[in-house]
Design a protein around this motif. Structure first.
Motif, PDB file in Angstrom:
ATOM      1  N   GLY A  83     -19.786 -15.090  -9.090  1.00 22.75           N
ATOM      2  CA  GLY A  83     -18.812 -16.628  -9.151  1.00 22.75           C
ATOM      3  C   GLY A  83     -19.206 -17.428  -7.866  1.00 22.75           C
ATOM      4  N   THR A  84     -18.249 -18.483  -7.741  1.00 20.09           N
ATOM      5  CA  THR A  84     -18.622 -19.444  -6.904  1.00 20.09           C
ATOM      6  C   THR A  84     -18.267 -19.086  -5.194  1.00 20.09           C
ATOM      7  OG1 THR A  84     -18.485 -21.276  -8.437  1.00 20.09           O
ATOM      8  CG2 THR A  84     -18.111 -21.820  -5.925  1.00 20.09           C
ATOM      9  N   ASN A  85     -19.024 -18.747  -4.260  1.00 23.24           N
ATOM     10  CA  ASN A  85     -18.658 -18.742  -3.010  1.00 23.24           C
ATOM     11  C   ASN A  85     -18.406 -20.084  -2.413  1.00 23.24           C
ATOM     12  OD1 ASN A  85     -18.215 -18.093  -0.148  1.00 23.24           O
ATOM     13  ND2 ASN A  85     -20.500 -17.335   0.000  1.00 23.24           N
ATOM     14  N   ALA A  86     -17.032 -20.181  -2.177  1.00 18.17           N
ATOM     15  CA  ALA A  86     -16.671 -21.850  -1.621  1.00 18.17           C
ATOM     16  C   ALA A  86     -17.510 -22.224  -0.559  1.00 18.17           C
ATOM     17  CB  ALA A  86     -15.249 -21.805  -1.344  1.00 18.17           C
ATOM     18  N   ASP A  87     -18.176 -21.350   0.385  1.00 17.78           N
ATOM     19  CA  ASP A  87     -18.707 -21.635   1.527  1.00 17.78           C
ATOM     20  C   ASP A  87     -20.236 -21.550   1.181  1.00 17.78           C
ATOM     21  OD1 ASP A  87     -16.541 -21.330   3.422  1.00 17.78           O
ATOM     22  OD2 ASP A  87     -16.799 -19.055   3.378  1.00 17.78           O
ATOM     23  N   ASP A  88     -20.854 -21.659   0.045  1.00 20.01           N
ATOM     24  CA  ASP A  88     -22.328 -21.744  -0.308  1.00 20.01           C
ATOM     25  C   ASP A  88     -22.380 -23.057  -1.001  1.00 20.01           C
ATOM     26  OD1 ASP A  88     -24.738 -21.436  -1.443  1.00 20.01           O
ATOM     27  OD2 ASP A  88     -24.542 -19.485  -2.052  1.00 20.01           O
ATOM     28  N   GLY A  89     -23.104 -24.146  -0.441  1.00 20.16           N
ATOM     29  CA  GLY A  89     -23.233 -25.289  -1.093  1.00 20.16           C
ATOM     30  C   GLY A  89     -24.061 -25.223  -2.303  1.00 20.16           C
ATOM     31  N   LEU A  90     -25.079 -24.164  -2.481  1.00 22.48           N
ATOM     32  CA  LEU A  90     -25.684 -24.163  -3.694  1.00 22.48           C
ATOM     33  C   LEU A  90     -24.955 -23.880  -4.833  1.00 22.48           C
ATOM     34  CD1 LEU A  90     -28.717 -22.038  -2.487  1.00 22.48           C
ATOM     35  CD2 LEU A  90     -28.575 -24.523  -2.971  1.00 22.48           C
ATOM     36  N   ASP A  91     -23.827 -22.869  -4.633  1.00 23.99           N
ATOM     37  CA  ASP A  91     -22.727 -22.521  -5.715  1.00 23.99           C
ATOM     38  C   ASP A  91     -21.869 -23.781  -6.116  1.00 23.99           C
ATOM     39  OD1 ASP A  91     -23.657 -20.053  -5.764  1.00 23.99           O
ATOM     40  OD2 ASP A  91     -21.844 -19.090  -4.696  1.00 23.99           O
ATOM     41  N   ILE A  92     -21.598 -24.624  -5.208  1.00 24.73           N
ATOM     42  CA  ILE A  92     -20.800 -25.654  -5.433  1.00 24.73           C
ATOM     43  C   ILE A  92     -21.988 -26.930  -6.276  1.00 24.73           C
ATOM     44  CG2 ILE A  92     -19.523 -27.628  -4.280  1.00 24.73           C
ATOM     45  CD1 ILE A  92     -18.244 -25.125  -3.941  1.00 24.73           C
ATOM     46  N   LEU A  93     -23.051 -27.031  -5.814  1.00 23.69           N
ATOM     47  CA  LEU A  93     -24.061 -27.745  -6.599  1.00 23.69           C
ATOM     48  C   LEU A  93     -24.110 -27.387  -8.136  1.00 23.69           C
ATOM     49  CD1 LEU A  93     -26.642 -28.468  -3.723  1.00 23.69           C
ATOM     50  CD2 LEU A  93     -25.098 -30.279  -4.772  1.00 23.69           C
ATOM     51  N   THR A  94     -24.322 -26.170  -8.028  1.00 23.48           N
ATOM     52  CA  THR A  94     -24.459 -25.287  -9.423  1.00 23.48           C
ATOM     53  C   THR A  94     -23.117 -25.605 -10.433  1.00 23.48           C
ATOM     54  OG1 THR A  94     -25.589 -23.487  -8.426  1.00 23.48           O
ATOM     55  CG2 THR A  94     -24.633 -23.463 -10.618  1.00 23.48           C
ATOM     56  N   ASP A  95     -21.972 -25.539  -9.779  1.00 28.31           N
ATOM     57  CA  ASP A  95     -20.758 -26.042 -10.467  1.00 28.31           C
ATOM     58  C   ASP A  95     -20.827 -27.529 -10.804  1.00 28.31           C
ATOM     59  OD1 ASP A  95     -19.591 -23.613  -9.833  1.00 28.31           O
ATOM     60  OD2 ASP A  95     -18.613 -24.171  -8.382  1.00 28.31           O
ATOM     61  N   THR A  96     -21.370 -28.396 -10.249  1.00 35.35           N
ATOM     62  CA  THR A  96     -21.552 -29.856 -10.612  1.00 35.35           C
ATOM     63  C   THR A  96     -22.778 -30.068 -11.551  1.00 35.35           C
ATOM     64  OG1 THR A  96     -20.494 -30.407  -8.253  1.00 35.35           O
ATOM     65  CG2 THR A  96     -21.597 -32.048  -9.743  1.00 35.35           C
ATOM     66  N   GLN A  97     -23.965 -29.590 -10.983  1.00 33.30           N
ATOM     67  CA  GLN A  97     -24.886 -29.951 -11.869  1.00 33.30           C
ATOM     68  C   GLN A  97     -25.141 -29.134 -13.213  1.00 33.30           C
ATOM     69  OE1 GLN A  97     -28.560 -30.436  -9.268  1.00 33.30           O
ATOM     70  NE2 GLN A  97     -27.241 -31.143  -7.736  1.00 33.30           N
ATOM     71  N   THR A  98     -24.977 -27.642 -13.038  1.00 32.23           N
ATOM     72  CA  THR A  98     -25.105 -27.026 -14.270  1.00 32.23           C
ATOM     73  C   THR A  98     -23.908 -26.998 -15.009  1.00 32.23           C
ATOM     74  OG1 THR A  98     -26.681 -25.760 -12.781  1.00 32.23           O
ATOM     75  CG2 THR A  98     -25.786 -24.728 -14.951  1.00 32.23           C
ATOM     76  N   VAL A  99     -22.767 -26.854 -14.458  1.00 42.51           N
ATOM     77  CA  VAL A  99     -21.510 -26.322 -15.386  1.00 42.51           C
ATOM     78  C   VAL A  99     -21.074 -27.767 -15.971  1.00 42.51           C
ATOM     79  CG1 VAL A  99     -19.041 -25.663 -15.309  1.00 42.51           C
ATOM     80  CG2 VAL A  99     -20.904 -24.284 -14.256  1.00 42.51           C
ATOM     81  N   GLY A 100     -20.894 -28.854 -14.890  1.00 43.88           N
ATOM     82  CA  GLY A 100     -20.718 -30.129 -15.200  1.00 43.88           C
ATOM     83  C   GLY A 100     -21.398 -31.004 -16.096  1.00 43.88           C
ATOM     84  N   LEU A 101     -22.712 -30.699 -15.691  1.00 41.23           N
ATOM     85  CA  LEU A 101     -23.867 -31.862 -16.326  1.00 41.23           C
ATOM     86  C   LEU A 101     -24.777 -30.868 -17.191  1.00 41.23           C
ATOM     87  CD1 LEU A 101     -24.558 -33.979 -13.221  1.00 41.23           C
ATOM     88  CD2 LEU A 101     -22.937 -34.425 -15.091  1.00 41.23           C
ATOM     89  N   ASN A 102     -24.816 -29.848 -17.415  1.00 34.74           N
ATOM     90  CA  ASN A 102     -25.630 -28.802 -18.297  1.00 34.74           C
ATOM     91  C   ASN A 102     -27.073 -28.989 -17.938  1.00 34.74           C
ATOM     92  OD1 ASN A 102     -23.463 -28.098 -19.968  1.00 34.74           O
ATOM     93  ND2 ASN A 102     -23.665 -29.762 -21.213  1.00 34.74           N
ATOM     94  N   LYS A 103     -27.267 -29.281 -16.665  1.00 37.25           N
ATOM     95  CA  LYS A 103     -28.715 -29.190 -16.283  1.00 37.25           C
ATOM     96  C   LYS A 103     -29.378 -27.768 -15.967  1.00 37.25           C
ATOM     97  CE  LYS A 103     -28.851 -33.870 -13.940  1.00 37.25           C
ATOM     98  NZ  LYS A 103     -29.231 -34.398 -12.521  1.00 37.25           N
TER      99      LYS A 103
END
Length: 422
Positions: A83-103
């Motif tokens: 799952g998301t590592n809060a210290d990993d910016g790529l995970d945070i971007l994934t949460d936004t762009q893939t999970v949130g925007l289906n990219k």
């Protein structure tokens, strides 16, 4: 079958693949221990392969197999996604762009040297974690073509695990995951619609993160724990909130909210017993059909016929038990509906004693509270579910009977061959 507790432990350990998070990251050949509530080791898994894409998109995953008799049993493989590592910016971007925007791509920023002494920021577009998760799963499927593969994960990891399971028609058991229905292929969407019970996403009712993106896959089993309902409280999303019984099954507290979850769990157990039992029996059937001789001459399919029969009997008894429990729950549900309707009418009479029976029924009808809506129609749904369960039982029983017949034939042939050679 792999237990809910085992899936939880594997989902948790998937986080340790991340070398940025862990000084001693999990790598191939590591043994992962599953312990019970008394810290006794109940199962062990060997790590077959890991994926740590720390540079491009931050996706981490591992494939493991249970250790049986000192060796990994690769007839069963679990792919666990981190799952998301809060210290990993790529995970945070994934949460936004893939999970949130289906990219299916991930847009990041990189700094590159310019002609001057300063650096310039440029956009970089790479495959999203969803893409690399499917690629990793495909790699494992090709390496272990005869394995029964399932997936697990927590949070973003369960989002990826659900996606991979749906696209590959695999079993899934995971925790607190946003739903990936928006990025599924049309074929996968059709599959999840027609195969309820294969995907299981345990969600805490009060978890704001894990309940994101709806429930298009139908995988959700939403459970109310004794934690209140503060969605901003981080512990609602934690894996540590889930508890398990001695057999490794997830414990669902018995309360009014969880009645649906308990019913769903019973249906899931029935479906998984059916699926796993059918897999075992179909493999056994294929081996027997391939046999040109008796059991002892057919590359020792089993050491003795009693062992093969034991496999059949166990699969059959476990499925029958699950089916009995599920049908019993449906029948109890039908009785509960009738009791609820009678209580509703009784309360209405007590509160409107000056009204006639007909007037009370008319008032209840105006509120869409009728015997039809509260009892008859829901009971029809229960009856349909009972009929489907019995159809599954008939299919299962036919296969068991066919295998037992083939087994008896092979044993007789084996005995005749032994007499001839003797």
């Amino acid at each position: 079958m792999i237990s809910d507790r085992d899936y939880k432990v594997l989902a948790n350990n998937a986080y340790e693949v991340d070398k940025e998070k862990n000084d001693n990251p999990i790598r191939e050949n590591r043994v992962i221990e599953v312990r019970d509530s008394n810290e006794k080791i109940v199962n062990e898994y060997k790590v077959l392969k890991v994926h740590d894409n720390e540079i491009e998109n931050g996706m981490q995953a591992m494939a493991v197999a249970p250790i049986k008799n000192g060796k990994p049993d690769t007839s069963q493989v679990v792919i666990a996604f981190a799952g998301t590592n809060a210290d990993d910016g790529l995970d945070i971007l994934t949460d936004t762009q893939t999970v949130g925007l289906n990219k299916d791509t991930l847009t990041t920023s990189v700094e590159v040297p310019s002609n001057s002494s300063k650096t310039e920021t440029h956009k970089k577009i790479v495959d999203a974690q969803s893409v690399t998760a499917l690629q990793f799963a495909d790699e494992i499927r090709k390496k272990y073509p005869n394995a029964s593969i399932s997936t697990t994960g927590h949070s973003l990891g369960e989002y990826l695990a659900l996606l991979v399971a749906a696209e590959n028609k695999w079993l899934n058991v995971g925790f607190n995951g946003p739903d990936p229905y928006g990025i599924l292929s049309n074929e996968a969407k059709e599959w999840v619609k027609n195969n309820p019970g294969w995907l299981t996403n345990f969600r805490n009712r009060g978890d704001a993160i894990g309940n994101l993106m709806g429930n298009g896959t139908g995988a959700e089993i939403k459970i109310s724990l004794a934690m209140g309902l503060n969605p901003l409280k981080g512990t609602f999303h934690n894996l540590s909130t889930w508890k398990f019984d001695d057999k490794g099954r997830l414990i669902i507290p018995k309360n009014d909210y969880n009645k649906k979850a308990i019913q769903q769990e019973s249906e899931r157990q029935l479906m998984q017993q059916f699926v796993m039992g059918m897999v075992v029996l179909q493999e056994l059937k294929a081996k027997f059909q391939a046999s040109g001789g008796g059991l002892s001459t057919n590359e020792k399919i089993y050491l003795e016929d009693s062992q093969a029969l034991a496999v059949v009997q166990l699969a059959s008894s476990e499925f029958e038990l699950a089916m009995t429990n599920t049908i019993k729950m449906y029948q109890e549900g039908m009785l509960d509906l009738e009791k609820l309707w009678q209580q509703c009418v009784s309360k209405a009479r007590n509160r409107a004693s000056d009204l006639s029976h007909g007037e009370i029924m008319e008032t209840l009808h105006s509120l869409n509270c009728t015997e039809s809506t509260m009892v008859t129609l829901p009971n029809e749904e229960f009856r349909e579910k009972i009929a489907k369960a019995k159809q599954m039982s008939e299919k299962f029983t036919r296969l068991v009977s066919e295998i037992k017949s083939k087994l008896a034939e092979l044993v007789q042939r084996d005995q005749e061959l032994a007499r001839q050679l003797g």
